[in-house]
Design a protein around this motif. Structure first.
Motif, PDB file in Angstrom:
ATOM      1  N   GLU B 108     119.268  43.888  70.251  1.00  0.00           N
ATOM      2  CA  GLU B 108     119.137  42.470  69.878  1.00  0.00           C
ATOM      3  C   GLU B 108     117.875  41.800  70.422  1.00  0.00           C
ATOM      4  O   GLU B 108     117.333  40.908  69.780  1.00  0.00           O
ATOM      5  N   LEU B 109     117.384  42.257  71.580  1.00  0.00           N
ATOM      6  CA  LEU B 109     116.146  41.686  72.122  1.00  0.00           C
ATOM      7  C   LEU B 109     114.958  42.048  71.222  1.00  0.00           C
ATOM      8  O   LEU B 109     114.148  41.194  70.879  1.00  0.00           O
ATOM      9  N   PHE B 110     114.886  43.323  70.840  1.00  0.00           N
ATOM     10  CA  PHE B 110     113.789  43.766  69.976  1.00  0.00           C
ATOM     11  C   PHE B 110     113.863  43.087  68.604  1.00  0.00           C
ATOM     12  O   PHE B 110     112.834  42.754  68.025  1.00  0.00           O
ATOM     13  N   GLN B 112     114.997  40.127  68.101  1.00  0.00           N
ATOM     14  CA  GLN B 112     114.529  38.749  68.312  1.00  0.00           C
ATOM     15  C   GLN B 112     113.004  38.694  68.412  1.00  0.00           C
ATOM     16  O   GLN B 112     112.367  37.802  67.858  1.00  0.00           O
ATOM     17  N   PHE B 168     104.921  41.323  74.940  1.00  0.00           N
ATOM     18  CA  PHE B 168     106.349  41.476  75.256  1.00  0.00           C
ATOM     19  C   PHE B 168     106.576  42.718  76.124  1.00  0.00           C
ATOM     20  O   PHE B 168     107.291  42.674  77.128  1.00  0.00           O
ATOM     21  N   MET B 169     105.950  43.829  75.757  1.00  0.00           N
ATOM     22  CA  MET B 169     106.139  45.077  76.492  1.00  0.00           C
ATOM     23  C   MET B 169     105.616  44.953  77.929  1.00  0.00           C
ATOM     24  O   MET B 169     106.115  45.598  78.830  1.00  0.00           O
ATOM     25  N   GLY B 171     105.885  42.311  79.613  1.00  0.00           N
ATOM     26  CA  GLY B 171     106.734  41.306  80.265  1.00  0.00           C
ATOM     27  C   GLY B 171     106.124  39.921  80.323  1.00  0.00           C
ATOM     28  O   GLY B 171     106.521  39.091  81.140  1.00  0.00           O
ATOM     29  N   THR B 173     106.015  37.785  77.724  1.00  0.00           N
ATOM     30  CA  THR B 173     106.597  36.897  76.714  1.00  0.00           C
ATOM     31  C   THR B 173     107.714  36.075  77.343  1.00  0.00           C
ATOM     32  O   THR B 173     108.508  36.599  78.110  1.00  0.00           O
ATOM     33  N   GLN B 174     107.769  34.799  77.009  1.00  0.00           N
ATOM     34  CA  GLN B 174     108.869  33.957  77.483  1.00  0.00           C
ATOM     35  C   GLN B 174     109.785  33.666  76.309  1.00  0.00           C
ATOM     36  O   GLN B 174     109.482  32.833  75.460  1.00  0.00           O
ATOM     37  N   LEU B 175     110.907  34.376  76.277  1.00  0.00           N
ATOM     38  CA  LEU B 175     111.799  34.214  75.128  1.00  0.00           C
ATOM     39  C   LEU B 175     112.617  32.937  75.185  1.00  0.00           C
ATOM     40  O   LEU B 175     113.212  32.544  74.198  1.00  0.00           O
ATOM     41  N   SER B 176     112.639  32.305  76.353  1.00  0.00           N
ATOM     42  CA  SER B 176     113.406  31.060  76.447  1.00  0.00           C
ATOM     43  C   SER B 176     112.737  29.948  75.648  1.00  0.00           C
ATOM     44  O   SER B 176     113.318  28.921  75.391  1.00  0.00           O
TER      45      SER B 176
END
Lengths: 71, 246
Positions: B108-110, B112, B168-169, B171, B173-176
């Motif tokens: 689900e993270l990927f 998103q 993202f890989m 780290g 990326t801020q998914l919030s």
């Protein structure tokens, strides 16, 4: 913002991120992002993680301002 | 999944293929234009002899492009075979018509991250395509330029995809904060893409105009020299000046 104690509980069971990820069927990156609070997992995934760490979902995750639930 | 995973690197493979296609398409476009509209222009005669009027840049681009395409696909299939060998049960198909390999949907993270990145690419297209249409509308130039502009857009798309997944890989990326900021109308990436596309769109016709002017000046000089020497100057079909005695 959603807070959690996945990292602390994972350490208690001596699971690495990869190990926990394999147990719940996701990638290592997902566990890392959940621990940082950068990703809010689905209810299904939250239930799976809680099950692996032997806690309930509301003990594992809580909303900002509601306090740390872990005893 | 690691940073050097084939699927993470896939947009770079797409970019390499697109660059090769740009070179190859120059030769193809020239060859087709010649065959359809100016086949007689391929040959010219001087006295008894018939010469072939090779257009060296397009011949070279056709040969180099063809060789590069073959080399690319050999390396690509070796890499793909290696990946499939190391990832049994998660094999990739050789061609990506149905589902591009760069769409990462492992969990689900990927999913998103992929949704977030494709949303950014949607915005890039929504902002850049009107600019390309505008440029094509007003620039009376060779159709290779139109192909190059579209390839340029595809390269920008893949570069943005790679940039976002890489972030993202690592780290970063801020998914919030996944929503797109509506107040920020143009992203830096889109601005740079539009600037590069506009630059090339204007540079190509400018180069053509300069080339025509230089050729004309050269021809006038040859004409004048011919006439000064007391010869007759004739302009041939392939835009060269023939100097002959009366």
């Amino acid at each position: 913002m959603l807070h959690n104690c996945v990292k602390e509980l994972r350490a208690r069971y001596s699971f690495s991120q990869t190990e926990l990820a394999n147990r719940v069927g996701v990638t290592r990156q997902t566990i890392g992002f959940i621990e940082k609070g950068d990703f809010s997992p689905s209810i299904t995934l939250s239930l799976k993680i809680a099950q692996e760490l032997n806690v309930s979902v509301d003990e594992l995750f809580w909303l900002e301002g509601e306090g740390y639930n872990e005893e | 999944m690691k940073n050097d995973d084939f699927r993470v690197q896939f947009p770079l493979w797409n970019i390499a293929l697109l660059l090769i296609l740009t070179i190859w398409s120059y030769g193809v476009v020239y060859a087709i234009d010649l065959a359809v509209s100016d086949f007689e222009g391929v040959f010219y005669t001087t006295g008894q002899q018939v010469y072939v009027n090779w257009h060296m840049p397009s011949v070279l681009s056709l040969i180099i492009g063809q060789l590069a395409l073959i080399a690319f696909f050999i390396i690509y299939f070796i890499k793909l075979r290696q990946y499939n060998k190391n990832n049994p049960g998660n094999e990739l198909r050789p061609f990506t018509f149905l589902k591009p390999h760069e769409l990462l949907e492992d969990d689900e993270l990927f999913r998103q991250i992929t949704e977030r990145t494709t949303k950014k690419i949607y915005i890039l297209y929504a902002q850049a395509i009107p600019v390309v249409i505008f440029l094509i509308m007003f620039l009376p130039t060779h159709r290779f330029l139109y192909i190059a502009l579209l390839i340029g857009l595809l390269i920008a798309h893949n570069a943005l995809y790679f940039w976002e997944i890489r972030k993202f890989m690592n780290g970063k990326t801020q998914l919030s904060h996944t929503s797109i900021n509506a107040k920020k109308r143009l992203s830096k990436f889109t601005l740079v893409t539009i600037a590069i596309i506009t630059f090339f769109a204007l540079a190509f016709p400018t180069y053509q105009v300069v080339q025509i002017q230089t050729n004309q000046e050269r021809m006038f000089e040859q004409f004048e020299r011919c006439l000064e020497d007391g010869h007759e100057a004739i302009l041939t079909e392939d835009s060269t000046v023939n100097c002959s005695k009366d």
